[in-house]
Design an enzyme around this catalytic site. Sequence first.
Site, mmCIF file in Angstrom:
data_model
loop_
_atom_site.group_PDB
_atom_site.id
_atom_site.type_symbol
_atom_site.label_atom_id
_atom_site.label_comp_id
_atom_site.label_asym_id
_atom_site.label_seq_id
_atom_site.Cartn_x
_atom_site.Cartn_y
_atom_site.Cartn_z
ATOM 1 N N MET B 1 0.818 -1.212 0.000
ATOM 2 C CA MET B 1 0.000 0.000 0.000
ATOM 3 C C MET B 1 0.854 1.265 0.000
ATOM 4 S SD MET B 1 -3.274 0.996 0.125
ATOM 5 C CE MET B 1 -4.468 2.098 0.905
ATOM 6 N N CYS B 2 2.096 1.152 0.405
ATOM 7 C CA CYS B 2 3.036 2.272 0.408
ATOM 8 C C CYS B 2 2.790 3.287 1.536
ATOM 9 C CB CYS B 2 3.003 3.050 -0.909
ATOM 10 S SG CYS B 2 3.141 2.002 -2.376
ATOM 11 N N ARG B 3 3.857 3.943 1.865
ATOM 12 C CA ARG B 3 3.792 5.086 2.775
ATOM 13 C C ARG B 3 4.713 6.157 2.191
ATOM 14 N NH1 ARG B 3 -0.340 5.033 6.023
ATOM 15 N NH2 ARG B 3 -0.972 4.694 3.870
ATOM 16 N N ASN B 40 6.384 -2.294 4.280
ATOM 17 C CA ASN B 40 6.527 -1.654 2.974
ATOM 18 C C ASN B 40 7.986 -1.804 2.574
ATOM 19 O OD1 ASN B 40 3.790 0.001 2.616
ATOM 20 N ND2 ASN B 40 4.391 0.059 4.767
ATOM 21 N N ASN B 112 0.401 6.807 -3.161
ATOM 22 C CA ASN B 112 -0.011 5.708 -2.306
ATOM 23 C C ASN B 112 -1.444 5.379 -2.698
ATOM 24 O OD1 ASN B 112 -1.315 5.632 1.064
ATOM 25 N ND2 ASN B 112 -0.668 3.921 -0.189
#
Lengths: 266, 266, 266, 266
Positions: B1-3, B40, B112
Amino acid sequence: MCRWAAYIGREIYLEDIISRPGHSLIHQSQCATKCHTAINADGFGLAWYGDRETPGQYRDVLPAWSDPNLKSLIGQVKSSLFLSHVRASTGTATSRNNCHPFTVGRWSFMHNGQIGGYDAFRRDAEMMICDALYPQRKGATDSEALFLVALGLGLDADPKAAMEQAAAQFEALSKARGAAPHMRLTCAFSDGKRLYAIRYASDDQAPTLFHRWSSSRGGRAVVSEPLETGQADWCSVPANSFCTFEGKDMTIEPFTPSCEEALAAQ
Amino acid sequence: MCRWAAYIGREIYLEDIISRPGHSLIHQSQCATKCHTAINADGFGLAWYGDRETPGQYRDVLPAWSDPNLKSLIGQVKSSLFLSHVRASTGTATSRNNCHPFTVGRWSFMHNGQIGGYDAFRRDAEMMICDALYPQRKGATDSEALFLVALGLGLDADPKAAMEQAAAQFEALSKARGAAPHMRLTCAFSDGKRLYAIRYASDDQAPTLFHRWSSSRGGRAVVSEPLETGQADWCSVPANSFCTFEGKDMTIEPFTPSCEEALAAQ
Amino acid sequence: MCRWAAYIGREIYLEDIISRPGHSLIHQSQCATKCHTAINADGFGLAWYGDRETPGQYRDVLPAWSDPNLKSLIGQVKSSLFLSHVRASTGTATSRNNCHPFTVGRWSFMHNGQIGGYDAFRRDAEMMICDALYPQRKGATDSEALFLVALGLGLDADPKAAMEQAAAQFEALSKARGAAPHMRLTCAFSDGKRLYAIRYASDDQAPTLFHRWSSSRGGRAVVSEPLETGQADWCSVPANSFCTFEGKDMTIEPFTPSCEEALAAQ
Amino acid sequence: MCRWAAYIGREIYLEDIISRPGHSLIHQSQCATKCHTAINADGFGLAWYGDRETPGQYRDVLPAWSDPNLKSLIGQVKSSLFLSHVRASTGTATSRNNCHPFTVGRWSFMHNGQIGGYDAFRRDAEMMICDALYPQRKGATDSEALFLVALGLGLDADPKAAMEQAAAQFEALSKARGAAPHMRLTCAFSDGKRLYAIRYASDDQAPTLFHRWSSSRGGRAVVSEPLETGQADWCSVPANSFCTFEGKDMTIEPFTPSCEEALAAQ
């Protein structure tokens, strides 16, 4: 400019082609002799066939000579049909997805050469990849695009016709939108049963292609340049050739992409 | 999902945002709290602005916590405007060219979220990238494609309009050919002068977006999730927002991609 | 055999030494002219001094010419004192920890040359690293070991004496347990204030060392081989020399490791 | 904390242990359940035995779940005896040479656990590696050092005695110079004929060790944690055990390093 080596025949260790010979592929990654780039250190790759229908694939961006994983792998894995490649980039980034051979299903493909001025028509080239195969487009090379287009044009049913059509389309694009030299194509590909090779260029500078049957090994090496400097019985394949290797047999037919047709169609 | 985490303000060391805070971006690469993926670790990237018109860019596939180059870099480089990102892949391969932020000219962009069922319409998405920008397409992510399309739609002249149009086109494609959730878009981008951020989704699950002005630092952090758990003055940006940050100022406007229009146009 | 380039003077972009000159360090990674290995593609590294007491460090195993991170970094980072290196391995594996420059605290160190037959006395060499510094031993190169030994022998207090002692110890080990050529040592190191360079060998084949003051730049390049082929004012440093560069000044003293003493002591 | 899985029995594809099971090793690299570190993403490695006397070895620093080379390899290579490992670093850098399994000659070795306060006595540990094996020391882990010391103490002749002695020496060093917990040792190693495993700790927290014979497969999995959550017939190995697996047979003997002796000898 890249160098590559393929093999078909009785099962051997991959290293018997890739690292052990005096002028092996790994040796060529440092000092190739029959092309512009002595150094081919922008990555390497292998595809090999075993029990499974699809080939194994191993690619990395390190120079081939310095990867201990590669060294170990080729000393352990045996195969009766495999492709191996060391890369000198003609523009695209050094990344695993831009290393050859590319694999889709049971097919594998590697290329030495270039498609002139590719950046200027890259999008048009990618648009020729059919829907079903588009998810297979992982990198940004002209080589991978050519392979995917050929697959979509029926590489399964008639490899020579599909490659002639694909090469013609790319060469036409290069003539219309790119730059000379339009097409340099010395490539090898396989479906796990047969090994195919092409030597072709739109001008008179088709990258070299050789092959040699080894009775002791019971197999044939098909290469960019001979793996031993001393051996006299390496056969040079003439330009404009489409070769099919199966077992001990080989056939060579003319390879004649029809660019005029393709140019007209664009 | 990323940050991700971005900063604009007085020059600071990159590490003051990326690694030093209690719940820094690097900490989030191991245990993020406000999204599905705690981990991540599919690569990271930085883009930072200095004296030059174009930003610096550093991306790699290692987990952010284990790269000594990153650690050293962020401890040395100072910037008054930078973007940083840790990736959790939504399908595409782990490779440098698939890491954010992406950069083209003076623009940088990171994302994101996801565009639902992208693989099914990836080709159509890439076809929307204009000719002049196609050579900039280096990877295979939906994020990079969205950025390039927005650039072609006039990100320079009107960032909000360009992004609304690009998001609408991608959301429409997803509705026609992809899968729900169609569009999750919490992104940040910059031209080196201003920092922009968007929080938007086609449903009610827009990934989080926060910001906080620090007087001591003289700058503002704009982030996926707050960099310290104790601090109460992180402001949450509502969904459907387009933020512009410049110096100490910020404006928030509604972000309303018009999907019906885009669907009709396809 | 490696190539390296260092700089001290007015702040410049790292690229002004590393990539922009006609025969830049990156050019030398592909075709160096003043050493055995034309190709130096077993990794590269930078150490640069800025506001902090300790230098930044960036090392990777890719050939220098193909790393986009390097390209971006050197186009953004400015420094008034930095070291850069491209590696051709003399035996040890290609890995980040075996790339130069090495850094410990405020010191950085890089080396071109070798210590003959090192593998045979590697353990003895590592045993000469003092306790306090042993945790800093991250790789397996002779170069890193030499640096750590010199640090322990008082590089802080008297760089020349410490290096003479360390070189003598390693040369003695090589004479006792290794192989000729025993010591080839053209190296550069810095504490962030001064830049030091040594040109020395146990035989008459000390790897080359040049320097050149640029008035336009307001700084001095200290290098393995000149960065431009046309420029006549590169000064060659004679063998058995210890150079100290500070600001515009430079001093050259004799460098005389006392091997007989060291051999006796073993 | 690491997780590992080994196999001995009838030839199977490596993937049948490493990726296919519900809680496979690759699954454990993302969410292990029986140790502190859910994530084991600081590299991975394989060693497998085939026709050659020495094993193949493949190690890389990427998280196991994101490496396409690994995926391809384990889907192609079959073996009747192999070791596989995913790493969570206990301090040392993420680099290929610090990934397990380590291989020397026909031996392979992997470890889950740690040797308390290792950095404080690392040099003493490395000094215990005999001359002949010192060139095999490629990384900086306590695990590799333990393996090399055990090899020098006669792993060939009497694996249990050699490991007891080596473990005792390291545990003694930790008690004298390091920190608690002094020794956590759940490891597996092989000479290509037999598979050995140890479960031991200096306190009562020996990392877990399980095994299970599969009749359908004709082989035994020896693992850190069971590969399927549903299966009831995984046998837990008690602490202080030395296991020998050969074909279908297994023997378990007490594993009793004699630390008092070793402490006295230092």
